[in-house]
Motif scaffolding. Structure first.
Motif, short mmCIF file in Angstrom:
data_model
loop_
_atom_site.label_atom_id
_atom_site.label_comp_id
_atom_site.label_asym_id
_atom_site.label_seq_id
_atom_site.Cartn_x
_atom_site.Cartn_y
_atom_site.Cartn_z
N GLU A 272 -34.38 -13.41 -8.27
CA GLU A 272 -33.65 -14.27 -9.20
C GLU A 272 -33.82 -15.72 -8.78
O GLU A 272 -34.08 -16.04 -7.63
CB GLU A 272 -32.17 -13.86 -9.26
CG GLU A 272 -31.45 -13.92 -7.93
CD GLU A 272 -30.08 -13.30 -8.02
OE1 GLU A 272 -29.88 -12.43 -8.88
OE2 GLU A 272 -29.21 -13.68 -7.22
N ALA A 294 -29.83 -18.55 -18.95
CA ALA A 294 -29.11 -18.23 -17.73
C ALA A 294 -28.78 -19.50 -16.93
O ALA A 294 -28.00 -19.46 -15.98
CB ALA A 294 -29.92 -17.28 -16.87
N ASP A 306 -27.01 -18.47 -13.65
CA ASP A 306 -26.10 -17.33 -13.66
C ASP A 306 -26.89 -16.09 -13.24
O ASP A 306 -27.74 -15.61 -14.01
CB ASP A 306 -25.52 -17.15 -15.08
CG ASP A 306 -24.49 -16.02 -15.10
OD1 ASP A 306 -24.43 -15.26 -14.11
OD2 ASP A 306 -23.76 -15.91 -16.10
N PRO A 307 -26.66 -15.58 -12.03
CA PRO A 307 -27.48 -14.46 -11.54
C PRO A 307 -27.36 -13.22 -12.40
O PRO A 307 -28.26 -12.37 -12.42
CB PRO A 307 -26.95 -14.21 -10.12
CG PRO A 307 -25.65 -14.92 -10.03
CD PRO A 307 -25.64 -16.01 -11.05
N LYS A 308 -26.26 -13.09 -13.15
CA LYS A 308 -26.12 -11.90 -14.00
C LYS A 308 -27.09 -11.96 -15.18
O LYS A 308 -27.53 -10.93 -15.69
CB LYS A 308 -24.68 -11.82 -14.53
CG LYS A 308 -23.74 -11.22 -13.51
CD LYS A 308 -22.32 -11.18 -14.07
CE LYS A 308 -21.32 -11.18 -12.94
NZ LYS A 308 -20.17 -12.07 -13.22
N LEU A 309 -27.36 -13.19 -15.64
CA LEU A 309 -28.23 -13.32 -16.81
C LEU A 309 -29.71 -13.47 -16.43
O LEU A 309 -30.60 -13.14 -17.22
CB LEU A 309 -27.80 -14.53 -17.64
CG LEU A 309 -26.45 -14.42 -18.34
CD1 LEU A 309 -26.11 -15.74 -19.02
CD2 LEU A 309 -26.48 -13.30 -19.37
N CYS A 310 -29.95 -13.97 -15.22
CA CYS A 310 -31.34 -14.28 -14.84
C CYS A 310 -32.20 -13.02 -14.81
O CYS A 310 -31.80 -12.00 -14.25
CB CYS A 310 -31.38 -14.95 -13.47
SG CYS A 310 -33.06 -15.30 -12.91
N LYS A 330 -32.59 -10.53 -5.08
CA LYS A 330 -31.46 -10.30 -5.99
C LYS A 330 -30.17 -10.19 -5.20
O LYS A 330 -30.12 -9.54 -4.15
CB LYS A 330 -31.70 -9.01 -6.78
CG LYS A 330 -32.34 -9.25 -8.13
CD LYS A 330 -31.56 -8.55 -9.23
CE LYS A 330 -32.15 -8.73 -10.60
NZ LYS A 330 -32.17 -10.01 -11.18
N GLY A 331 -29.13 -10.87 -5.67
CA GLY A 331 -27.83 -10.75 -5.02
C GLY A 331 -27.61 -11.76 -3.91
O GLY A 331 -26.50 -11.87 -3.39
N THR A 333 -27.88 -15.00 -4.21
CA THR A 333 -27.41 -16.28 -4.74
C THR A 333 -25.99 -16.58 -4.25
O THR A 333 -25.68 -17.71 -3.85
CB THR A 333 -27.43 -16.26 -6.28
OG1 THR A 333 -28.72 -15.92 -6.71
CG2 THR A 333 -27.03 -17.60 -6.84
#
Lengths: 340, 196
Positions: A272, A294, A306-310, A330-331, A333
């Motif tokens: 991400e 994102a 926004d890591p949820k959207l990336c 991932k995670g 961030t």
């Protein structure tokens, strides 16, 4: 004496006359050959693969000099050869991205093919595909007699233990020999930077396509990828989704929404994006380029992802003028943000 | 009218009855070597027709105005080889300069023909059969046509053969030779043809 001398003189004289005529003719009918042709021919790799669409390396050298063919068509020679030819011809070189072969079928191995009958004939795809629509239930899929592997001159196609064909991206020169060899037209040349591919060529309707695919990864033309593609790069033609690679940005959304896993994402595991706030100048370019919105932030203030959207497409990394964006696991961030 | 009939008889005779490849067994090397693809077989055939016609003309002149007056007929073979080799070389240069398109289509086949014994064969046969100058040229031309016809037939069969299931030990040259033999047998049927 005369009986020996006469034939000797006659044949000798004949030979001398012919010799003189030929010597004169070679001067008189001398065709000037541009020395550049020889020079270029010696640089070309002499693989005679035909990837440039000219008859052999000599034919290509001829075409460059005589007809002004492009200097960067030699796939095996790559950029290095193109540079040298450009230097000889005195033209500037527009860099061309390397193409690699992509096989648009995930079936075609010993364990993941639904057979109609067992094929026992000469080991050629061309022959297997012509008999009763081929041994596979899927009439579009790979019949794996390995014509593509045989056609490859560069050791770029390998057969795995379960009979699948794998393209070695380092060895593949994009010459297109396998594309021509495949009777089912499953192989396409795609720029190497494109990492998301639809690995199915079935034009059958959804239920039939799925049932006849031994791998259950057929494209059923559900249209989810088309709806979710942020750049409208995917279209469905004849019950098959096709990516327009000139529009694709590698976001991988289509691969994540595909219900049959017919789309392969070669960027997995995806990372991400993370914006280093100390380097970000708030130019908003990344936010505008992000296909999934994102990235948020105000002008001249550091932006955030926004890591949820990336989706990890790396579009922002390439767009950022200050190189402030980095791809991280991932995670991670959250941890990085706390550090700052 | 009589002359046209004569030409027709000559054509049938040298294309079918006395075919250079299948009944005189001349020019077998290109017959087996260049018969893998129809395209190259056609190119080779055209080049052979061309060279056989002009070689007939020149060797006839050499024989009639050089060898016979000097009483040196026994030098035929060596003199003809010399003439043909020089002629082909000259023609190649000439075509390259004056007709590049023709040169490209005849391509590598022109120099290859220098060593084709069908060309020497037609020259010798012309002399042995006591043909006159024009008939010699016609004989050379039709001989070349006969060669091309057979070469194209062979190439067609061999292209089909690529797909056929041939036992491993018979693949390639062995099966080609057997086919050549069958074709020669078939052409033997023309031997009974009565003309004129």
């Amino acid at each position: 004496m005369f009986t020996i001398l006469l034939p000797a003189l006659l044949i000798g004289g004949l030979a001398a006359v012919f010799g003189l005529i030929l010597a004169y003719a070679s001067k008189k009918f001398f065709v000037e050959v541009d020395p550049k042709i020889d020079e270029i021919a010696s640089i070309l790799p002499s693989a005679n693969c035909g990837g440039c669409a000219f008859p052999g390396c000599a034919g290509y050298a001829d075409a460059i000099v005589q007809n002004g063919a492009a200097v960067n068509l030699c796939a095996p020679g790559g950029e290095e050869v193109a540079k040298k030819i450009a230097a000889i011809m005195g033209v500037s070189l527009t860099p061309k991205e390397r193409d690699i072969a992509v096989i648009h079928c995930q079936s075609g191995g010993y364990n993941n093919t639904a057979f109609k009958f067992e094929y026992k004939g000469i080991d050629s795809c061309r022959s297997a595909a012509t008999i009763a629509g081929g041994p596979n239930q899927c009439i579009w899929g790979c019949v794996f007699q390995y014509d593509c592997v045989k056609a490859c001159q560069f050791d770029a196609l390998h057969i795995t233990e379960d009979g699948m064909k794998v393209v070695n991206e380092d060895n593949c020169t994009g010459c297109g020999a396998c594309v021509k060899a495949c009777p089912r037209s499953l192989i396409e040349l795609v720029p190497i930077s494109k990492r998301v591919h639809i690995l199915c060529s079935s034009r059958d309707k959804g239920p039939i396509a799925k049932k006849s695919c031994g791998n259950n990864t057929a494209c059923i033309a559900c249209g989810l990828c088309v709806k979710n593609c942020p750049t409208q790069a995917i279209t469905i033609v004849n019950n098959l989704a096709i990516i327009d690679y000139s529009k694709c940005i590698n976001c991988g959304i289509c691969a994540s929404v595909c219900p049959t896993k017919a789309i392969e994402d070669r960027m997995l595991p995806r990372k991400e994006a993370f914006i280093h706030e100390d380097q970000c100048i708030g130019c908003t370019i990344c936010a505008k380029k992000c296909p999934v919105q994102a990235i948020s932030g105000e002008l001249k203030h550091p932006h955030k992802v926004d890591p949820k959207l990336c989706v990890g497409c790396e579009v922002c990394v390439k767009a950022c003028p200050k190189n402030a964006i980095e791809m991280v696991e991932k995670g991670s961030t959250v941890a990085l943000t706390k550090e700052n | 009218m009589e002359y046209i009939a004569k030409i027709l008889i000559m054509a049938v005779s040298s294309i079918f009855i006395n075919n250079f490849v299948l009944s005189r067994f001349l020019g077998l090397c290109p017959y087996l070597g260049v018969s893998k693809k129809l395209d190259s077989a056609f190119g080779m055939g055209m080049a052979v027709i061309f060279v056989m016609a002009i070689a007939s003309a020149f060797t006839w002149l050499i024989n009639a105005y050089l060898l016979i007056p000097a009483g040196l007929e026994y030098l035929q073979t060596i003199a003809f080889i010399l003439t043909i080799a020089a002629l082909v070389q000259f023609v190649e240069m000439f075509i390259q300069k004056s007709a590049p398109a023709l040169y490209k289509s005849l391509g590598v086949y022109l120099p290859l023909i220098t060593t084709n014994c069908a060309v020497l064969g037609v020259a010798v046969i012309n002399i042995n059969d006591h043909l006159n100058f024009l008939d010699s040229i016609l004989n050379g031309f039709f001989g070349g046509v006969g060669f091309t016809v057979v070469l194209l037939m062979m190439a067609g069969i061999r292209e089909r053969l690529e797909k056929a299931e041939v036992p491993k030990s018979m693949q390639g040259m062995p099966i080609a030779l057997i086919i050549a033999g069958c074709m020669a047998l078939a052409f033997l049927g023309f031997a009974g043809l009565k003309l004129g």
